[in-house]
Design a protein around this motif. Sequence first.
Motif, PDB file in Angstrom:
ATOM      1  N   PRO A 195       0.698  -0.832   0.278  1.00  0.00           N
ATOM      2  CA  PRO A 195       0.216  -0.046   0.023  1.00  0.00           C
ATOM      3  C   PRO A 195       0.640   0.808   0.082  1.00  0.00           C
ATOM      4  CG  PRO A 195      -1.014  -1.376   1.644  1.00  0.00           C
ATOM      5  CD  PRO A 195       0.275  -2.016   1.232  1.00  0.00           C
ATOM      6  N   ASP A 196       2.097   1.483   0.644  1.00  0.00           N
ATOM      7  CA  ASP A 196       3.273   2.308   1.054  1.00  0.00           C
ATOM      8  C   ASP A 196       3.230   3.082  -0.546  1.00  0.00           C
ATOM      9  OD1 ASP A 196       2.237   2.760   3.746  1.00  0.00           O
ATOM     10  OD2 ASP A 196       4.108   2.307   4.063  1.00  0.00           O
ATOM     11  N   ARG A 223       1.786   1.941  -3.505  1.00  0.00           N
ATOM     12  CA  ARG A 223       0.985   2.014  -4.984  1.00  0.00           C
ATOM     13  C   ARG A 223       0.492   3.364  -4.150  1.00  0.00           C
ATOM     14  NH1 ARG A 223      -1.704  -2.551  -2.861  1.00  0.00           N
ATOM     15  NH2 ARG A 223      -3.177  -1.853  -2.235  1.00  0.00           N
ATOM     16  N   ALA A 224       0.072   4.065  -3.138  1.00  0.00           N
ATOM     17  CA  ALA A 224      -0.184   5.547  -3.338  1.00  0.00           C
ATOM     18  C   ALA A 224       1.717   6.659  -3.706  1.00  0.00           C
ATOM     19  CB  ALA A 224       0.354   5.239  -1.322  1.00  0.00           C
TER      20      ALA A 224
END
Length: 166
Positions: free
Chosen positions: A99-100, A102-103
């Motif tokens: 997630p990090d 991707r963000a």
Amino acid sequence: MRKRKLDRRSKVVLSLAAAAAVLVNAGAAYAYWRLNGAGTGVAVAGTAIELKLQGRSDDSRPLYPGGTTNLTVEVTNQNDFPIKITSVVAGDGAVSADPDHRAGGCRTTGVVIAAEVLPVAWEVPRNTIGVFTVPDGLKMTNNSDSACQGATFTIPVRATGVSAAT
């Protein structure tokens, strides 16, 4: 020559012996008839439960464009028999970054399985989860987003295997 008459006791003994012989022979004939025969039987095979597989990159060896790392595969076997996995291939779906990353803009990962088919010999006991590693099983192509460097990737995988039940 004189014939001898049987006394009462001898007649009773011979009569009982003859009756016993008839009963034994009748019992043997009945048992033979009961033990021989023909018929059909039915057995129903159980249904195999599909394995759950999850692939991911090695956190201790982050990927970079042109680099390789280990592929870790978690196999969940919910069957009542052991499974032997013989090969791993790319599964349906896209590789995704954590997630990090991707963000931070990691959209095109460039991460692929290093070979079309990865031969393995993994045994997963019944009703267990096995975790296995394919050394250098992943690579990152040069057309990945720079935001993907150092990410942990989730890789869809498929496996081929057979029952390892004996």
